[in-house]
Structure formats: C-alpha cells, structure tokens
Design an enzyme around this catalytic site. Structure first.
Site, PDB file in Angstrom:
ATOM      1  N   GLU A  44       0.885  -1.161   0.000  1.00 50.08           N
ATOM      2  CA  GLU A  44       0.000   0.000   0.000  1.00 50.08           C
ATOM      3  C   GLU A  44       0.922   1.210   0.000  1.00 50.08           C
ATOM      4  OE1 GLU A  44      -2.133   2.792   2.476  1.00 50.08           O
ATOM      5  OE2 GLU A  44      -1.341   3.061   0.453  1.00 50.08           O
ATOM      6  N   GLU A  53       4.835  11.698  -1.529  1.00 49.54           N
ATOM      7  CA  GLU A  53       5.392  10.814  -0.495  1.00 49.54           C
ATOM      8  C   GLU A  53       5.126   9.345  -0.779  1.00 49.54           C
ATOM      9  OE1 GLU A  53       6.062  13.343   3.475  1.00 49.54           O
ATOM     10  OE2 GLU A  53       4.447  11.884   3.521  1.00 49.54           O
TER      11      GLU A  53
END
Lengths: 254, 469
Positions: A44, A53
């Site tokens: 994930e 990010e």
C-alpha cells in the site's frame, strides 16, 4: 528508523503466523532477502495525489530485483483523473481569508496558500465538468523515470457555472484477481483518507455548458526532497466568447 | 331606462337584449370596466416566461374582451370558453415540458455520476461523503495552515486583541518582545496600541512572511522581525518592558514553548516588566462515557479480526485531544490543580508531581472512565489589576463550558473504569469525594508531555500515566 516492526513481530506471533510471516527491518534497497525471488509483491504505497510521499520507487525496485517471471503485483494499475469544480465559498474561506485578518493585510500568506495543493474532500455536486483520465501507471512496466510526467487533459463543462479549482484523484486496480477489484478516491466515491487534491486557480473561469478547459498537468519529484512533488498546471478555456477567455499556468509545491 | 339619454325606451323587446348598444359605457375607457390582469405595465409580459421559454402573456382573446366594447372583436360566451380552454391546454403543455425538463435534469445527474463511475468502474460508489471534512486537525500542511487555524480561533486572537486594545496605556511608548511571533499578529496589535519598539522573534521560516506582512501594513519602523530561537537571536536592546507570547499548547504545556518564554523573561525582562499572559491555571474533572471508553480501550483488540493488542504494550495510553468535549459527559465538580504565576515560576517547576485535586462525583453515577484536563490564562496579573484600576483583565479559557478553541480539552481515558479493582471488574464507585494528584513531566521526544494522575476514591486507589506526543 521506525520501530513499528517490533510491534508487527509481536502481532504476528500473537496471531500464530510466525511460521508464515518473516519480518525484516530495513530499506528495501538495503535488506538481505532470504529468497532470491517472490511470486507476489503486495504494497500500500499510494500517497496524496497518488505520488506525494509515495513509496512507488521502492515497489519498483522490489519488482526489478525480486519478482519472479510472471509474478504478480497487487495492486498493478493506478490512474490519475482530473475535473473542474466550483468552490467559491471555500476558496474565500481558505484563500480570501488572508486579505483581511483583524484589519491587517496578510496577503503574503495568500501566495503561499495558492501555491500549495489542498488535500480535502470535494462533493460531487461541486464538479462542473466531466472527469478526465490524465495519467495511467501499469506497475508491471513503468519505470521510475516515467513518474516525472506531463500529460494533457480536457475537461468538458456539463453546466454553465464558475470554475475556481481543478481537482485530481486516483483509482486503483488489482487486475490479477479473478474478479478484478478496484476502488476510486474520486468525489463520487466513499470517503478515503486520501480525499482529493485541490489546485486553486488564481482567477475564476466562467464556463458555459459544453465548453472545454484544456491543458497540461506535469509532475516531477523535487530535486532536493525526492518525496516532495513539483507540480505545474497549464490551462485554457476553449470559448468563442472573448470576454470570458482565460488561460494560465500555475506552479505548485506539494 | 338607461342612463344614456340617447336610448330612451319605454318598453323592451327581446331584440333589445340581443343588441349590445345598451352595454356601452357612458365614459369611454371607464376604469371600473378594466380587470387587473389587463393592465399591462412596461416590460411585464416579457418577464412572465416559464422554463420552456414560451410566453405566458395574456391570450389575445382575453385582452380584447375587456376595454374593447365598441364592436370590434366582440366575443360570445362560446368563444370565450374556447379561449379559456386553449389557455388551459397551453398551461398543461407547459407543465408537461417542465416535468420533462426536471426528469432530464435528474437523468443528467445520474448519467454524470455514472460517467464518473464508469471511468473508475468502482463497485463501491456511494453517496459522496456528506459535508466536506474540513477538519483542522487533519491537515498535512500544518506548517502554514496551523497559522490560519490559530488566527481563526476567535476566542484566542480576540482575547489578545481585546486585552491590548483595552489597555493601550500599558503599551504606549514601551519596548515589547513577542516570543514566537508567527505571522506577527500580536506584534501588530502592540504597535497599533502605541508601542515604541517591538521585537518579534520567530524560529520557523514563517518569519519571512511576518517580515513581509509587517512591511505591507506599514509597521516596519516599529516592529523588527528576528529569525531564530529567542535563546540565540541577538536583541539590539538589553531589556524590554513587556514580553508577550501565545505559547500555550494542548494541556497547556505540550510543545514546551513556555521554556523559551521563561528563558526570555530571565534574560530580557526589565525589573517590574510585564508578562503577557501573566497567569495560567490547570483544571481537571472526571468524565463518564462507558461506550466511548470501551471503544477507546478496545480498539486494538480486533483489527480486521487480528489481535493487535501488542500496540498498547510498553507504551502508555495516549492523551486524546478532543475538539470540544461534551459537558454532559463530565460527572463531577471540576478542580484547579495547578496555578502558574508567569512572573515568578521557575523552569524546573514546569515538571511537578504535586498537582493536588479533590472533586465530588455526581450522585447516581456508576462509572468514572477518566479525566478531562484544560487550562485558563489571565493576560494580566492579579496584582497589576488590583493595584491599578485602569488595567482591564482578560481571561482566555479552554474549559468545556466555554466557547470552543483550537486547544479543545485533553482527555485521559483510564484503562479500567475507575472505582473498580482491575481484577474483579466489579464497579464500585460510591458517590462522593475523590482526591488525588496530577503530575506533569517531559516525555522523551522534545515537546512531549507525560501526565500522571493518582486517585483515591474513598480508599480505592489507582494511578495511570498518559502520553501526549
């Protein structure tokens, strides 16, 4: 370094899965893997605006070094979409706020406010245009260099309204599943913590039903801070009405 | 006999009734004969358009049946009825068109949604999350929007502004030090009140914006923005008359900014100088909410069916900051457990174990689930206010009874309902007094806080420490 791995080890043990799960602490690029190849990579990795990010670089490293031939990646497809929204009230609150703060002129902070994309929940009814697919990632084939992209978009207005901002969201697909599993982080979908990413325009576009806002979305990792993004937006309102014609370019730092 | 002398009649025949000559008015354009609908004001007929765009102006047939009684376009009742029927039919058509337009709009809305759905082929489409989540605590760009959050906290900013405005005499001609000036708002209030010189110290990059804002508002001769920690910057003066700062964090001392303010006081404040705020109080009250507490305690026990209780080990339970703790859940008297006199308190006293409290639990309560902590600050000192009648006091409170502030309240949920022994789980809270002590100490991470509460419920003792990180 994050110590959450210690907790993970304990949790795995408590749930009786130590024989199946091995926890390794370290960066993907640095650890020593006990197996030369794996059949499946699951992660994930998605950040706001998909790439902010995001750990995608790391996942791609893992793919290149450890994924067996015909191995699978979960998820394997990600797509960025855009749309134009009417957001007058909230824009006033967030941006216009700085015009007058207790009687003082705080406009220097307005520029900062405009240069930062806002992560927030957008209601479907705020969307003035059709959505448009802008950028697609196939995790089996994409390379890290491709994550710096410049892609065109065309947003067709579905009603006569104002456009204060352009928004972006992403969809994720696990195509390897027997029944493909997918989810969207769009304004039409259930809430996710990624919400949507809002790019305020400096001006307000007055659009008529059927007119298009075309342009380019470009994104690349920041040279100094790799996990930050330099995003730029170019837009043009395609209209035959000279008084409403608008075009511009904006730079954002995320 | 008719009033029209031209038609003197002495006997009426049937043919007389069929003749309209007796119906002609004496006065031409007699206003009594007009109906209101026939009065056409300039432009009015154009405004009466329905959504389908068709005109609903008065049908011609009606217009002529009024004033025009001089023979042209006279209508029989049949013709009038026909005209009315036509109007009715037209109205029905328009209603139908409107209905169709509405249906189409609904269809479009559905089609639109489907288009978005089709693009993502997402089976989980549900109603978009109602009411945008504009939560201030959820912002990943806290660096800048934290300032918006604080500036928009009216209770907070108004308190400082009101105090400064009400006590201009305290500031006129003085030298002020603003510790942690942020966007420079407090410095500008002071400059407005007549301060001769203001030194605004800020260690984060927002100082650049403060500089620009000071300049844009014409205060560059009075306010000097200095970049750096107050312990490190070079102040061009030896002493200042006033130190003003908004240093308060969650549970008052989270973030540890008070340390810097006290350092500034010890190094820069002139004898008899003012600290603003001058005083701070800490309060504690018991709360009861079994449902909330159960959820809070049990979260990690089953996450998608997996036991994740390991997350609770080795790490104290956390203090939860609540945006606005519901007063109804507080079931006992509140008690002030610490008073801080900012003119005299020493740095080492910011860690303490002697925050004594005593409160009374509401009768009938069977479970106390933890404690709520909040603070008040007084911008002026008691002495100053007492000695000088002209000093107007201002208090800023973060109590759950008061208007919401961005500090909210700090909630410490006990591991087990208070009053029962940990092993037997028997609820044994009696109404009446609880005495105890609150201790504050600094955590491992800079700015973090450890809050310890020890309680004695008529012999039943307990203690717990919470982390605010």
């Amino acid at each position: 370094m994050s110590t959450i791995i210690d907790k993970a080890k304990e949790i795995v043990e408590r749930n009786g899965m130590t024989s199946k799960i091995t926890l390794l602490q370290g960066k993907m690029e640095e650890i020593k893997m006990p197996f030369p190849q794996v059949d499946i990579i699951i992660s994930e990795w998605m950040g706001y605006f998909l790439l902010y990010e995001s750990m995608l670089d790391t996942v791609l490293y893992a793919r290149d070094h450890y994924l067996a031939k015909d191995g699978k990646i979960f998820p394997d497809k990600a797509t960025i979409h855009m749309a134009g929204i009417e957001d007058g009230d909230y824009k006033d609150e967030k941006i216009g706020f700085w015009d007058n703060v207790y009687g003082f002129d705080f406009t220097p902070l307005k520029d900062t406010a405009l240069a930062e994309p806002l992560v927030d929940t957008v209601e479907l009814k705020a969307c003035v245009t059709d959505p448009c697919k802008v950028f697609e990632i196939d995790l089996y084939t994409i390379n890290a260099e491709d994550l710096a992209f410049r892609a065109p978009f065309s947003l067709k207005a579905r009603r006569s309204d104002f456009i204060h901002a352009l928004i972006a969201w992403f969809d994720i697909e696990f195509t390897a599943c027997h029944k493909p599993i997918r989810f969207s982080t769009g304004p039409h979908s259930k809430y996710t913590h990624w919400k949507q990413t809002v790019f305020y325009l400096r001006e307000v576009l007055t659009v008529e039903d059927g007119e298009c806002v075309t342009g380019f979305l470009a994104s690349k990792p920041n040279a100094k801070k790799k996990r930050d993004l330099d995003i730029s937006l170019k837009y043009e309102l395609q209209t035959s009405d000279d008084s409403r014609f608008a075009a511009g370019g904006l730079d954002f730092k995320m | 006999m008719t009033r029209d002398e031209r038609h003197k009649i002495y006997s009426l025949k049937k043919s007389d009734f069929e003749d309209d000559k007796y119906l002609q008015p004496i006065l031409e354009d007699d206003p009594v004969l007009y109906s209101l609908e026939e009065i056409v004001v300039d432009g009015q007929p154009d405004q009466r358009e329905d959504s389908a765009g068709a005109d609903v102006a008065m049908p011609e047939s009606f217009k002529s049946s009024g004033p025009d009684v001089h023979g042209n376009g006279d209508l029989t009742y049949e013709e009038k009825l026909q005209a009315m029927n036509q109007t009715l039919e037209k109205s029905m058509q328009q209603l139908d068109l409107t209905r169709k337009a509405l249906d189409k709009a609904n269809e479009n809305a559905d089609a639109w949604k489907s288009k978005y759905e089709a693009l993502s082929k997402d089976p989980h489409t549900a109603q978009a999350h109602k009411g945008s989540e504009k939560s201030q605590f959820d912002d990943p760009y806290a660096g800048k929007s934290i300032h918006q959050q604080m500036l928009q906290d009216r209770v907070r900013t108004d308190a400082y502004r009101d105090f400064i405005r009400d006590n201009e005499a305290l500031f006129t001609g003085r030298t002020v030090l603003d510790v942690g000036c942020g966007t420079g708002i407090l410095s500008m209030f002071c400059a407005q009140a007549g301060a001769a010189r203001v030194f605004a110290v800020e260690s984060s990059m927002i100082y650049q914006k403060a500089q620009q804002i000071v300049y844009d508002n014409g205060f560059q001769d009075v306010i000097k923005v200095l970049h750096g920690k107050v312990e490190e910057v070079h102040l061009p003066v030896q002493k200042v008359d006033i130190i003003i700062s908004e240093w308060m964090g969650y549970a008052l001392l989270y973030e540890g900014m008070l340390d810097s303010v006290l350092w500034a006081r010890d190094h820069y404040l002139a004898e008899g100088g003012l600290m603003i705020p001058a005083r701070a109080n800490l309060w504690i009250a018991p709360f009861s909410d079994p449902e909330y507490a159960l959820e809070r305690r049990g979260f990690w026990d089953s996450v998608y069916g997996f036991n994740m209780s390991a997350m609770r080990k080795d790490q104290g339970p956390a203090v939860d900051v609540h945006d606005s703790f519901d007063n109804d859940r507080i079931h006992g008297t509140a008690c002030m457990f610490k008073e801080l006199d900012l003119h005299t308190i020493k740095l080492e006293h910011l860690s303490f174990t002697n925050g004594e409290f005593r409160f009374v639990i509401d009768p009938g309560r069977s479970e106390i689930d933890g404690f709520v902590i909040w603070f008040d600050v007084y911008l002026s000192s008691r002495l100053e206010a007492a000695a000088n009648d002209s000093v107007r006091q201002k208090m800023l409170s973060t109590s759950p009874c008061c208007k919401r502030t961005h500090w909210g309240q700090s909630v410490c949920t006990a591991e087990n309902p208070i009053g029962c022994a940990a092993d037997d789980g028997q609820l044994n809270v009696k109404e009446g007094e609880v005495i105890g002590k609150v201790g504050y100490s600094k955590g491992k991470e800079a700015g973090s806080l450890k809050i310890n509460v020890a309680w004695d419920l008529q012999g039943i003792r307990g203690e717990q420490t919470w982390d605010l990180t």
